[in-house]
Design an enzyme around this catalytic site. Structure first.
Site, PDB file in Angstrom:
ATOM      1  N   GLN A  13     -12.920  33.105  90.571  1.00 41.78           N
ATOM      2  CA  GLN A  13     -14.338  32.820  90.311  1.00 41.78           C
ATOM      3  C   GLN A  13     -14.515  31.609  89.399  1.00 41.78           C
ATOM      4  O   GLN A  13     -15.549  30.946  89.441  1.00 41.78           O
ATOM      5  CB  GLN A  13     -15.017  34.037  89.662  1.00 41.78           C
ATOM      6  CG  GLN A  13     -15.185  35.235  90.579  1.00 41.78           C
ATOM      7  CD  GLN A  13     -14.054  36.212  90.408  1.00 41.78           C
ATOM      8  OE1 GLN A  13     -12.911  35.829  90.144  1.00 41.78           O
ATOM      9  NE2 GLN A  13     -14.332  37.492  90.565  1.00 41.78           N
TER      10      GLN A  13
ATOM     11  N   ARG B  13     -22.039  38.462  93.356  1.00 41.01           N
ATOM     12  CA  ARG B  13     -21.242  39.134  92.325  1.00 41.01           C
ATOM     13  C   ARG B  13     -21.729  38.638  90.971  1.00 41.01           C
ATOM     14  O   ARG B  13     -22.552  37.729  90.888  1.00 41.01           O
ATOM     15  CB  ARG B  13     -19.736  38.989  92.521  1.00 41.01           C
ATOM     16  CG  ARG B  13     -19.206  37.847  93.295  1.00 41.01           C
ATOM     17  CD  ARG B  13     -19.350  36.516  92.617  1.00 41.01           C
ATOM     18  NE  ARG B  13     -18.878  36.593  91.248  1.00 41.01           N
ATOM     19  CZ  ARG B  13     -19.329  35.879  90.265  1.00 41.01           C
ATOM     20  NH1 ARG B  13     -20.311  35.016  90.450  1.00 41.01           N
ATOM     21  NH2 ARG B  13     -18.838  35.981  89.050  1.00 41.01           N
TER      22      ARG B  13
ATOM     23  N   ALA C   3     -22.565  40.572  87.006  1.00 34.08           N
ATOM     24  CA  ALA C   3     -23.333  41.765  86.637  1.00 34.08           C
ATOM     25  C   ALA C   3     -24.854  41.624  86.828  1.00 34.08           C
ATOM     26  O   ALA C   3     -25.478  42.464  87.503  1.00 34.08           O
ATOM     27  CB  ALA C   3     -22.983  42.153  85.202  1.00 34.08           C
TER      28      ALA C   3
ATOM     29  N   ASP D   9     -19.387  42.429  81.859  1.00 30.68           N
ATOM     30  CA  ASP D   9     -19.951  43.295  82.894  1.00 30.68           C
ATOM     31  C   ASP D   9     -20.476  44.597  82.311  1.00 30.68           C
ATOM     32  O   ASP D   9     -21.303  45.274  82.914  1.00 30.68           O
ATOM     33  CB  ASP D   9     -18.890  43.573  83.964  1.00 30.68           C
ATOM     34  CG  ASP D   9     -18.459  42.264  84.596  1.00 30.68           C
ATOM     35  OD1 ASP D   9     -17.542  41.619  84.072  1.00 30.68           O
ATOM     36  OD2 ASP D   9     -19.080  41.864  85.594  1.00 30.68           O
TER      37      ASP D   9
ATOM     38  N   ASN E 153     -14.891  42.830  80.645  1.00 28.18           N
ATOM     39  CA  ASN E 153     -15.145  41.606  81.423  1.00 28.18           C
ATOM     40  C   ASN E 153     -13.995  41.401  82.399  1.00 28.18           C
ATOM     41  O   ASN E 153     -13.019  42.167  82.417  1.00 28.18           O
ATOM     42  CB  ASN E 153     -15.293  40.406  80.476  1.00 28.18           C
ATOM     43  CG  ASN E 153     -15.854  39.181  81.181  1.00 28.18           C
ATOM     44  OD1 ASN E 153     -16.855  39.275  81.902  1.00 28.18           O
ATOM     45  ND2 ASN E 153     -15.238  38.027  80.992  1.00 28.18           N
TER      46      ASN E 153
END
Ligand code: MRU
Length: 362
Positions: free
Chosen positions: A201, A53, A55, A242, A252
């Protein structure tokens, strides 16, 4: 970057020349595992299931995935089908489309017999370029941190959200590249790591990689950032993105907007670090034009972690039957962004700012 002292990237071609490997991010931080991918379908699944994961890494994985599709069948119909299947994996990060467009543009004029080799080489180049770009972002961001370090006594406190670190890219990271370079340059620095619910994350990935690099950090719940800013405990925020529009609106991970609001209210500089591959030059209005991914309710209603005896378990947080909404991203309007840290330098988050740095693309 290093894992247990060993230099690593997040994605690399296997020596067999017909598969590639990635770090399985769903196993971190409790287990380090590598996954071998040898079909385009498996590459699409790895993106969809967030084994990879972030971008830039999604773009790199899609590039290798398209290359593998060309090994299976290099005809025009197969190229179009693989492009569509990979593009459908995740809607928000624009690097996915960028990488697929790059490969499709390069492959379309070639005879089928040459497509796999050309795609494989191009995917490797996308990875190498990403490393160089993130390193350059790091140099430009380092200047900002150095400047703060010169003006204050004591450590520089950076707040970051989600994981825009080397795990989200091929190496270095976007938001973390300036942090790693500042740490390596001997600047006293500490990072507030937003846990970043629901998939954590920050708590799982950013904390893991900062720890591996020896950077001082503290994990905080997502709601703590505003309080810390009110008490002068944050010198600057650096986050990733992203998708950033041609006018500087920043999409984001969900929760970024609230940090930007708090930063504005407290006069804390709010920077966004990004490679130019994350800029969507086709749109200007982030709020209306960026598709926001909505993910499974279970990511909100459940949480996974390590038990005292070392097992990984998932438990339910919410009452049986309570529905949950799971918006993956939000948009921070350009007016709340102090500056964009790109591989070409730092610019205002505006059409003019981006145009000045990237006149051809704009
Ligand atoms: O949903 P994810 O984990 O793929 O989210 C992407 C991100 O890692 C972040 O939003 C990040 O800050 C930008 S990617 C460098």
């Amino acid at each position: 970057m290093r894992i247990d002292g060993k230099p690593m990237r997040t994605i690399w071609p296997h020596a067999d020349g017909r598969s590639f490997e990635v770090i399985d991010q769903t196993a971190l931080p409790h287990r380090f595992a590598v996954l071998r991918i040898d079909t385009a379908n498996a590459a699409a699944r790895a993106i969809k299931d967030m084994i990879v994961r972030g971008a830039p890494l999604i773009g790199a994985t899609a590039a290798y995935g398209l290359a593998l599709a060309m090994r299976e069948d290099a005809g025009d119909a197969a190229l179009a089908a693989a492009y569509d299947a990979l593009l459908a994996t995740r809607p928000t990060a624009v690097n996915l489309r960028w990488a697929l467009d790059d490969l499709r543009g390069a492959l379309a004029p070639l005879p089928a017999a040459q497509r796999f080799a050309a795609a494989w080489a191009r995917a490797a180049k996308i990875c190498d370029d990403d490393v160089a770009i993130c390193r350059a972002i790091g140099e430009h961001g380092l200047a900002l941190i150095r400047d703060i370090a010169r003006r204050k006594s004591g450590r520089v406190n950076v707040l970051t959200h989600c994981n825009a670190g080397w795990l989200a890219c091929v190496d270095w990271g976007t938001a973390t590249a300036p942090i790693y370079l500042a740490h390596d340059a001997g600047i006293a620095l500490h990072v507030w790591v937003d846990e970043t619910r629901p998939r954590n994350q920050g708590a799982s990935l950013t904390a893991y990689e900062l720890g591996q690099h020896g950077v001082a950090h503290t994990v905080i719940v997502d709601n703590a950032g505003g309080h810390l800013m009110q008490h002068g405990e944050v010198d600057l925020c650096i986050v990733g993105t992203d998708r950033t529009t041609a006018a500087g609106d920043v999409c984001n991970k969900i929760g970024t907007y609230l940090k930007a609001l708090a930063a504005k209210d407290n006069g804390v500089p709010f920077y966004v670090a990004l490679p130019s591959t994350t800029i969507d030059w086709t749109i200007a209005d982030g709020l209306r034009q960026i598709p926001i991914e909505q993910r499974a309710q279970a990511e909100v209603t459940r949480i996974a972690g390590k038990t005292a005896d070392g097992r990984i378990e998932t438990v339910q947080l919410t009452p049986d039957g309570s529905p949950a909404a799971n918006y993956g991203f939000d948009v921070t309007p350009a007016r709340l962004v102090t500056g964009l840290i790109t591989e070409r330098g730092v610019c205002p988050a505006s059409t003019a700012g981006l145009r000045a740095l990237f006149p051809k693309a704009a």
